[in-house]
Design an enzyme around this catalytic site. Structure first.
Site, PDB file in Angstrom:
ATOM      1  N   GLU A 174       0.825  -1.219   0.000  1.00  0.00           N
ATOM      2  CA  GLU A 174       0.000   0.000   0.000  1.00  0.00           C
ATOM      3  C   GLU A 174       0.854   1.262   0.000  1.00  0.00           C
ATOM      4  OE1 GLU A 174      -2.739   0.467   3.303  1.00  0.00           O
ATOM      5  OE2 GLU A 174      -3.648   2.252   2.424  1.00  0.00           O
ATOM      6  N   LYS A 216      -2.428  -2.088  -3.151  1.00  0.00           N
ATOM      7  CA  LYS A 216      -3.511  -1.251  -2.604  1.00  0.00           C
ATOM      8  C   LYS A 216      -3.157   0.208  -2.857  1.00  0.00           C
ATOM      9  CE  LYS A 216      -5.981  -0.263   1.709  1.00  0.00           C
ATOM     10  NZ  LYS A 216      -6.605  -0.866   2.890  1.00  0.00           N
ATOM     11  N   GLY A 260     -10.438   8.832   2.044  1.00  0.00           N
ATOM     12  CA  GLY A 260     -11.171  10.033   2.435  1.00  0.00           C
ATOM     13  C   GLY A 260     -12.201  10.450   1.391  1.00  0.00           C
ATOM     14  N   GLY A 289     -11.494   1.225   4.113  1.00  0.00           N
ATOM     15  CA  GLY A 289     -11.666   1.363   5.550  1.00  0.00           C
ATOM     16  C   GLY A 289     -12.850   2.283   5.800  1.00  0.00           C
TER      17      GLY A 289
HETATM   18  C1  5MM Z   1      -8.176   1.344   8.422  1.00  0.00           C
HETATM   19  O1  5MM Z   1      -7.091   2.263   8.579  1.00  0.00           O
HETATM   20  C2  5MM Z   1      -5.803   1.725   8.288  1.00  0.00           C
HETATM   21  C3  5MM Z   1      -4.830   1.944   9.403  1.00  0.00           C
HETATM   22  O2  5MM Z   1      -4.673   3.300   9.683  1.00  0.00           O
HETATM   23  P1  5MM Z   1      -3.743   3.824  10.923  1.00  0.00           P
HETATM   24  O3  5MM Z   1      -2.502   3.037  10.965  1.00  0.00           O
HETATM   25  O4  5MM Z   1      -3.519   5.258  10.537  1.00  0.00           O
HETATM   26  O5  5MM Z   1      -4.547   3.693  12.157  1.00  0.00           O
HETATM   27  C4  5MM Z   1      -5.316   2.312   6.945  1.00  0.00           C
HETATM   28  O6  5MM Z   1      -4.034   1.870   6.592  1.00  0.00           O
HETATM   29  C5  5MM Z   1      -6.274   1.864   5.895  1.00  0.00           C
HETATM   30  O7  5MM Z   1      -6.204   0.458   5.769  1.00  0.00           O
HETATM   31  C6  5MM Z   1      -6.017   2.456   4.542  1.00  0.00           C
HETATM   32  O8  5MM Z   1      -5.650   3.811   4.616  1.00  0.00           O
HETATM   33  C7  5MM Z   1      -7.290   2.367   3.718  1.00  0.00           C
HETATM   34  O9  5MM Z   1      -8.356   2.926   4.444  1.00  0.00           O
HETATM   35  P2  5MM Z   1      -9.256   4.040   3.758  1.00  0.00           P
HETATM   36  O10 5MM Z   1     -10.067   4.614   4.880  1.00  0.00           O
HETATM   37  O11 5MM Z   1      -8.317   5.029   3.132  1.00  0.00           O
HETATM   38  O12 5MM Z   1     -10.069   3.269   2.715  1.00  0.00           O
END
Ligand code: 5MM
Length: 333
Positions: A174, A216, A260, A289
């Site tokens: 990712e 990702k 976001g 997420g």
């Molecule tokens: C779900 O959030 C994941 C972990 O975030 P932190 O380490 O900041 O707590 C994050 O990596 C997430 O898997 C990805 O950003 C994808 O999530 P979104 O919300 O962007 O779809």
């Protein structure tokens, strides 16, 4: 080979990944954001309810867990990874330890977690994990990203991927180019191309087996503060073009992050990509997420556990339809 089999399972038709790997700090602030006091039990009960959503396995092939969650139990005492596996859902685990300031490069970050990673992967595999995730964070601003930020993060993603594969975990790679900023879509395109090229070059150097990995990425979108936003069609077209030019054809699938975007934008963009003529070799799916959980989290705070499951079920179904280009906005009513 098990890695390839699991990578293909994760992107099987109509299904995608639920990213529920928020670290403790992030999950606590998400709960506080909707007025719920954060605690280990609050994080467990919200997530256990989400995972127990009836029928969600039709749209969810895998769930990315955080270290705390992979050790927690469902309400009936079943270990979370065992429960998911019994539903035909692969348990995954976030193995990076977070993004920290990159020395000598103000405002830029390097993701850490390589030290001791082999041992942690062994433990996670024994707990039931079959895939992993590592997120690199790339910020666009004046003069950034630097070459140092691109090369250090690409190198770490490749080292992580090699170690995961050695331990039987499919790595989700990712490299997230953030939406924050006033940059236009063309700048997002060039920075995304740069980090993807560097990442796959580093993967080749480290001997990463591409058919046993998933990517990702972010989509190609203008920054949040940019005056010139582009249409959904343009997002889909530019994203496919950028990926086609910079991602190896033998990768089984691309599982987008939502980054976001609004829930509906994330679904609409994926749907459009799956209707376009380009016909890429990889499966185009989701690992959302926020775009899968925002409504469920809100309902968890303001409604019943069933309301939260219904909200999650709806978003999961919408994204499942987007996998085959069968979503349209009338289904949102
Ligand atoms: C779900 O959030 C994941 C972990 O975030 P932190 O380490 O900041 O707590 C994050 O990596 C997430 O898997 C990805 O950003 C994808 O999530 P979104 O919300 O962007 O779809």
């Amino acid at each position: 080979m098990m890695l390839e089999e699991n990578a293909n399972k994760l992107v099987s038709p109509g299904r995608g990944i639920l990213a529920a790997d928020e670290s403790t700090g992030t999950m606590s602030s998400r709960l506080q954001g909707v007025g719920v006091d954060p605690s280990g039990e609050a994080r467990r009960s919200y997530r256990a309810n989400l995972f127990a959503t009836p029928g969600c396995e039709a749209a969810v092939s895998g769930v990315i867990l955080y270290d705390e969650t992979i050790r927690q139990m469902m309400d009936d005492g079943t270990a979370v990874p065992d429960y998911l596996m019994a539903q035909g859902i692969l348990p995954g685990i976030k193995v990076d330890t977070g993004a920290y300031p990159l020395a000598n490069h103000d405002g830029e970050k390097i993701t850490e977690g390589l030290d001791g990673l082999r041992t942690r992967c062994m433990e996670y595999f024994n707990l039931g994990a079959r895939f992993a995730k590592w997120r690199a964070v790339i910020t666009i601003a004046d003069g950034t990203p630097s070459k140092a930020c691109i090369s250090a993060n690409a190198h770490a993603l490749a080292r992580y991927s090699a170690i995961c594969q050695e331990q039987g975990l499919v790595p989700i790679i990712e490299p997230e180019v953030l939406m924050e900023g006033d940059h236009d879509a063309a700048r997002c395109y060039s920075v995304t191309a740069e980090i993807l090229t560097a990442t796959f070059a580093a993967c080749e150097d480290q001997g990463v087996h591409i058919p046993g990995a998933l990517l990702k990425p972010n989509m190609i979108i203008a920054g949040n503060d940019c005056a010139e936003q582009i249409s959904r069609e343009e997002v889909a077209r530019l994203t496919l073009k950028c990926l086609s030019e910079n991602v190896p054809q033998n990768l089984p699938g691309i599982v987008f992050l939502s980054g976001g975007q609004s829930d509906e934008d994330a679904t609409a963009h994926l749907n459009l990509m799956n209707t376009m003529d380009e016909n890429p070799s990889w499966q185009l799916s989701y690992s959302y997420g926020r775009a899968l959980q925002a409504a469920a989290l809100q309902s968890w705070a303001s409604g019943t556990p069933e309301d939260s499951q219904n909200a999650f079920s709806h978003r999961a179904k919408m994204n499942s339809l987007a996998r085959s280009g069968d979503w349209d906005d009338t289904l949102e009513d």
